[in-house]
Design a protein around this motif. Sequence first.
Motif, short mmCIF file in Angstrom:
data_model
loop_
_atom_site.label_atom_id
_atom_site.label_comp_id
_atom_site.label_asym_id
_atom_site.label_seq_id
_atom_site.Cartn_x
_atom_site.Cartn_y
_atom_site.Cartn_z
N ALA A 381 1.40 -1.19 -4.20
CA ALA A 381 1.20 -1.73 -5.55
C ALA A 381 1.51 -3.22 -5.62
O ALA A 381 0.86 -3.97 -6.35
CB ALA A 381 2.07 -0.96 -6.55
N ASP A 382 2.52 -3.67 -4.84
CA ASP A 382 2.88 -5.09 -4.85
C ASP A 382 1.72 -5.94 -4.34
O ASP A 382 1.44 -7.02 -4.86
CB ASP A 382 4.12 -5.33 -4.00
N TYR A 383 1.06 -5.46 -3.29
CA TYR A 383 -0.08 -6.19 -2.73
C TYR A 383 -1.29 -6.10 -3.65
O TYR A 383 -2.03 -7.07 -3.82
CB TYR A 383 -0.43 -5.64 -1.35
N ALA A 384 -1.49 -4.93 -4.25
CA ALA A 384 -2.65 -4.73 -5.12
C ALA A 384 -2.62 -5.68 -6.31
O ALA A 384 -3.67 -6.13 -6.78
CB ALA A 384 -2.69 -3.28 -5.61
N GLY A 385 -1.43 -6.00 -6.79
CA GLY A 385 -1.32 -6.89 -7.94
C GLY A 385 -1.94 -8.25 -7.71
O GLY A 385 -2.44 -8.90 -8.65
N VAL A 386 -1.94 -8.72 -6.46
CA VAL A 386 -2.55 -10.01 -6.12
C VAL A 386 -3.98 -9.84 -5.61
O VAL A 386 -4.88 -10.61 -5.95
CB VAL A 386 -1.70 -10.74 -5.06
N LEU A 387 -4.20 -8.81 -4.81
CA LEU A 387 -5.50 -8.63 -4.18
C LEU A 387 -6.58 -8.15 -5.14
O LEU A 387 -7.72 -8.60 -5.09
CB LEU A 387 -5.37 -7.62 -3.03
N GLU A 388 -6.22 -7.23 -6.03
CA GLU A 388 -7.23 -6.60 -6.89
C GLU A 388 -7.96 -7.60 -7.79
O GLU A 388 -9.21 -7.56 -7.86
CB GLU A 388 -6.57 -5.49 -7.72
N PRO A 389 -7.26 -8.55 -8.46
CA PRO A 389 -8.00 -9.52 -9.28
C PRO A 389 -8.96 -10.39 -8.46
O PRO A 389 -10.06 -10.69 -8.91
CB PRO A 389 -6.89 -10.36 -9.92
N ALA A 390 -8.53 -10.77 -7.25
CA ALA A 390 -9.38 -11.62 -6.41
C ALA A 390 -10.64 -10.87 -5.98
O ALA A 390 -11.75 -11.42 -6.00
CB ALA A 390 -8.60 -12.09 -5.19
N PHE A 391 -10.49 -9.62 -5.61
CA PHE A 391 -11.66 -8.82 -5.22
C PHE A 391 -12.57 -8.57 -6.41
O PHE A 391 -13.80 -8.59 -6.28
CB PHE A 391 -11.22 -7.50 -4.58
N ARG A 392 -11.98 -8.35 -7.58
CA ARG A 392 -12.81 -8.13 -8.78
C ARG A 392 -13.62 -9.38 -9.11
O ARG A 392 -14.79 -9.28 -9.46
CB ARG A 392 -11.91 -7.75 -9.96
N ARG A 393 -12.99 -10.55 -8.96
CA ARG A 393 -13.73 -11.80 -9.21
C ARG A 393 -14.87 -11.98 -8.20
O ARG A 393 -15.89 -12.59 -8.51
CB ARG A 393 -12.77 -13.00 -9.14
#
Length: 633
Positions: A381-393
Motif C-alpha cells: 500500500a505504501d508503494y501504491a500510494g505513489v505509483l498508482e497516480p503516476a500510472f493513472r496519469r
Amino acid sequence: MAVLARRVRPDDWTPIGVEALEANAMKVVRSTGNRSVIAGPGAGKTELLAQRAAYLLQTGGAPAPRRILAISFKRDAATNLAARVRQRCHRIHAGRLDSLTFDAFSKGLVDRFGQALPRRWRPRPDYEILFPTDAMYRSFLDELPTPPTAVGSRADIMAITVKRFERGHLLGSPLPEGGWPATNPEQWAADRFWQSSLHEGNATYLSFPMLGRLAELLLRINPMARRALQLTYSHLFMDEFQDTTQVQYDLVRTIFLGTDAVVTAVGDNKQQIMRWAMAMEDPFAAFDADFGAKRTPLYNNYRSSPALVRIQHVLAQALDAQAVEALSKTAGTVPGDSCAIWDFSTPQVEAERLATFVAAEMKAHNLAPRDFVLLVRQKAADYAGVLEPAFRRGGLPLRNEAASMGKVALQELLAEEASTLLVYVLRLAMTRRAGRYWTECQAALAALRGISTDDEEMQAKLAREIDAFALDLLRRFPKPVATAAEARVLVDSILDFVGRDRLIAVHPAYAQGDWFAKVTEATTLHLQASCDGQLAWTDALDAYEGLHAVPLMTIHKSKGLEYHSVIFVGLDDGAWWSFAGDQIEATAGFFVAFTRAKQRVVFTYCPRRGTRTRIATLYNLLNKAGVPTISIG
C-alpha cells in the motif's frame, strides 16, 4: 485435447496438449516407483503432474475405481492442476483426480473422523478456525499459572520463546494418544494450549496445523480409516514440496508409508520461502530416505529467455552450490539489457518513469497490462500510494493485489471458489463468447452437486438449469449493477442457484467461523466497485478480474505466477530490513521474484527509501552476473 475415455496402451501414450516433454519428465510421467523431482523455475511442475495424471488415468496405471490424490499448498494451484487434467482427459478419467490443499485435506479428515478421537483430543463438532499470531502465543504464555513444582517454575514458562513454542513443542511432533507426560515446562505449556483450545470456553478453536496433527493422530490409531484411504488412492502427488511442514509430512507418512501407493513429490529447494511458516529444513532428504524415492532433476526452463536463465544460475548457486544451469527453451525477444538496476532520485520520478516505460513496452511488443508485474518486498500500500497516480496519469490502471475488499485481500479473493463461480456464471450469462466459462461452470456445479461425469441424464438436466438461470439473470440485470443493494441481490441470486450449503460442504474453509460471510461480503464490494462507471458487463467483469490493470503485489504472492516483465520496486535496506536474520530465505525470495520473468527484470533503487548496505550480498550477486546499474534521473 484428448477426449477419449477408452484405455490407451502405455507404449502408445503420448503427451497431451504439449509438443513434447524432456527425457527426465517422461521418466517421471511413466514411473512406477516413488520419485522426488527437483524442478527449477519454468520447468513446468504443474504440467508434469497434469501429464502424469493423464498417463495414469488413461493407461490404467491408476486402475478404476482407485483415485489419484494431489495435494498443493495454495487453492489456486490445486484448482489449476484439476483444470489442466480436465483439459487433457475425458471427464470420466479426470473425475478420478482429487486435487486439494493440505489444509482442506486434513480438515476433511477431522470433520469425517474427528469424533472417533480419544476424548483428550476430540474437538467439538462445530469447532472454529484459529489464525494464531505471535502476540496471541505470547499472551497465552504470559497468562499461564505457575506450573507444578515437578514441572518447573514461572520463570521457566516466561523463558519460552514464541517461535520455539509453536514449532518445537505445540506442533513439532505427532500427538501422543494418551497425552504428554508434561515432564518439562514446554510440554506442560503445549498441553495447556491444546486442552484450552479443545475443551475450554464456549467453542473449540483449532488452527490448520493443529487440524493436521489431529488428522495424523486419528489415522494412526484408527486402522480402518487409514486403510480406507490407502484403498482409495493408488497415487499421491505433492506439489511445492520444498515448503512442506513437519505436520504435513507426518500426515502423509502415516497414511502412505509402507503401502502400494506411488508418491511423486515435486518442488525446488532453491525456492523455499516458507521456513518462517514452519517449512522443513530439507523435506526432500527425509522423503527420499523414508519412501526410497529416486531423485530426478528437470533441466529445461520453458519460461525465461537464455539471458535471464544465465543470471538465474548465478543466483541459484548462492542457494545450492551444486545447482546445474537450466536450458532455456524460450527465445529472447527484447533488445538491450534483459536485466538492469535503475537508480532514481525520488519515488515520484521513479513512478513517472516506470509508468512511461510500461506504456512504451506494451506498444513496442504488443503486450497487455498483465504481462507486467510490480513486485515489492512488503507494505504494498505504501508503494501504491505513489505509483498508482503516476500510472493513472499515463493511462494505465495499477491494481494493488494486496489491497483488501472488506476483510479479504484482493488477490486472495480472486482465488476463492465463491468468487470464481460468480465470474463463471456472470461470464456465461452476460457475454457472447462464453464457451470456456460454460465448460468450467458446468464442471464446477456438477462437482458441487455430486453429479458423476458419466451420468449423462443428470448432466443434461444440469445444463438446462444453467441455461434457464443464465437467461433469467440477463433479463433481471441487463446492465452492470449501480448500487450496493443491486450487487447484493445479484451475488445472493447466484449463490442461491449454486447452492450455499453445497459450496460450504465441498470447501472446508467455508464451514467454520465467518470466513464464508467475509468472502461473500468482499465479493459483493468488489463487484460493485468493478461495475462503477461501466456500461457493459464485459468491461465490468474485466475490471473484476483486473485484466486491463498492471498488478502490484508482494514477492510471496507472486509465487507460481509468470510475467513478460518483472519490475522489482525498492531493492534497499528499508524493504529488506530482516535480511540479516535469515539470508538463505531472503535470497530464496529474491530468486523467486527474479524467476517470475519471461523476458525482462528491472530492479529499482531510490536513496530516500534506504541505503543498500545490509543487502550488499544481493547487489554483489547481480554484479557477478553482469547486471548493470543505470542512473535514470
